[in-house]
Design a protein around this motif. Structure first.
Motif, short mmCIF file in Angstrom:
data_model
loop_
_atom_site.label_atom_id
_atom_site.label_comp_id
_atom_site.label_asym_id
_atom_site.label_seq_id
_atom_site.Cartn_x
_atom_site.Cartn_y
_atom_site.Cartn_z
N PHE A 68 0.92 -1.41 -0.12
CA PHE A 68 0.09 -0.03 -0.18
C PHE A 68 0.77 1.11 -0.02
O PHE A 68 0.47 2.12 -0.71
N ALA A 69 1.98 1.29 0.80
CA ALA A 69 2.84 2.42 0.99
C ALA A 69 3.62 2.65 -0.26
O ALA A 69 3.92 3.85 -0.74
N ILE A 123 4.97 9.72 10.72
CA ILE A 123 3.62 9.01 11.05
C ILE A 123 3.64 8.58 12.32
O ILE A 123 4.32 7.75 12.95
N ILE A 124 2.28 8.96 13.12
CA ILE A 124 2.25 8.83 14.48
C ILE A 124 0.90 7.99 14.53
O ILE A 124 -0.11 8.54 14.09
N LEU A 128 4.07 20.46 2.22
CA LEU A 128 3.98 20.17 3.61
C LEU A 128 2.64 19.48 3.75
O LEU A 128 2.32 18.73 4.43
N LYS A 129 1.47 20.00 3.05
CA LYS A 129 0.26 19.81 3.44
C LYS A 129 0.12 18.30 2.85
O LYS A 129 -0.66 17.26 3.30
N VAL A 130 0.79 17.78 1.70
CA VAL A 130 0.94 16.88 1.12
C VAL A 130 1.40 15.57 1.93
O VAL A 130 0.65 14.69 2.21
N VAL A 131 2.41 15.92 2.64
CA VAL A 131 3.11 14.77 3.15
C VAL A 131 2.28 14.87 4.54
O VAL A 131 2.01 13.76 5.11
N GLN A 132 1.72 15.79 4.95
CA GLN A 132 0.75 15.69 6.26
C GLN A 132 -0.30 14.75 6.10
O GLN A 132 -0.64 14.13 6.60
N SER A 133 -0.91 14.99 4.91
CA SER A 133 -2.15 14.28 4.66
C SER A 133 -1.61 12.80 4.19
O SER A 133 -2.44 11.79 4.93
N ALA A 134 -0.62 12.39 3.61
CA ALA A 134 -0.37 10.94 3.42
C ALA A 134 -0.05 10.47 4.84
O ALA A 134 -0.28 9.11 5.19
N ALA A 135 0.65 11.08 5.86
CA ALA A 135 1.15 10.78 7.03
C ALA A 135 -0.10 10.13 7.92
O ALA A 135 -0.33 9.30 8.43
N GLY A 136 -1.22 11.34 7.59
CA GLY A 136 -2.34 10.92 8.54
C GLY A 136 -3.16 9.93 8.04
O GLY A 136 -3.64 9.15 8.50
N PHE A 137 -3.00 9.73 6.72
CA PHE A 137 -3.79 8.45 6.08
C PHE A 137 -3.13 7.05 6.42
O PHE A 137 -3.86 6.35 6.84
N LEU A 138 -1.87 7.07 6.35
CA LEU A 138 -1.32 6.01 6.70
C LEU A 138 -1.41 5.52 8.16
O LEU A 138 -1.66 4.57 8.33
#
Length: 184
Positions: A58-59, A142-143, A168-178
């Motif tokens: 998935f990642a 990713i928390i 920054l928003k793109v990686v924040q969204s990706a980290a939140g989704f994962l």
């Protein structure tokens, strides 16, 4: 499998001590989860558990989407290594151990963005040559359940590239989704 020559006894509570030298070599820290496997020959195998590693397929797809969307190199890591990369050399990143600098950023739950080309770049892997620099990068942890389990990274080696609010928003969204996938 290689023999270490170390023999330990199980105590009355069923515990066994993993020698400090082995923990240090395998980078196993207090509180790290270990997965237990057995085989037909009666062997018990302990493996460092990576919750985000279970999402590696998935990642990989997510990293490809990030790279295509942003035009940058996208990496997704667990706590120890890069588990997915797109837009850059897989040989350079994939399954490589993380640099101590990146581990520290993750451990401190920091969000790192280099906006100017003259800032020092954070090495991503232990094999990063100190001479090589990324002209810009953004790192987002990713928390899951309050613990850092990995990071999402965008990198650019091209001149005059700056990471901004959009990246920054793109990686924040990706980290939140994962992270949300780990809680399912």
């Amino acid at each position: 499998m290689k023999a270490t020559g170390v023999v330990r006894r199980i105590d009355d509570l069923g515990r066994i001590v993993i020698p400090k030298e082995i923990r240090r070599t395998l980078r196993i820290k207090e509180g790290d989860p270990l997965e237990i496997f057995t085989d037909k020959e009666g062997e018990v195998i302990l493996k460092k558990y990576s919750p985000i590693g279970e999402l590696s397929e998935f990642a990989t797809g997510y990293a490809e989407t990030l790279s295509k969307t942003t035009g940058h190199i996208a990496c997704i890591t667990d706590k120890d290594s890069v588990i997915a990369v797109s837009g850059g050399s897989k040989k350079e990143f994939l399954e490589q151990s993380l640099s101590p600098e990146l581990e520290k950023i993750m451990e401190n739950k920091e969000i790192y963005t280099s906006k100017e080309n003259n800032e020092l770049a954070v090495p991503i892997t232990q094999n990063d040559n100190k001479e090589r620099r990324y002209n810009s990068q953004v790192i987002y942890p990713i928390i899951s359940d309050g613990d850092v389990i990995g990071s999402v990274i965008l990198l650019s080696k091209e001149q005059n590239t700056k990471m901004g609010d959009m990246e920054l928003k793109v990686v924040q969204s990706a980290a939140g989704f994962l992270s949300s996938q780990m809680e399912i």
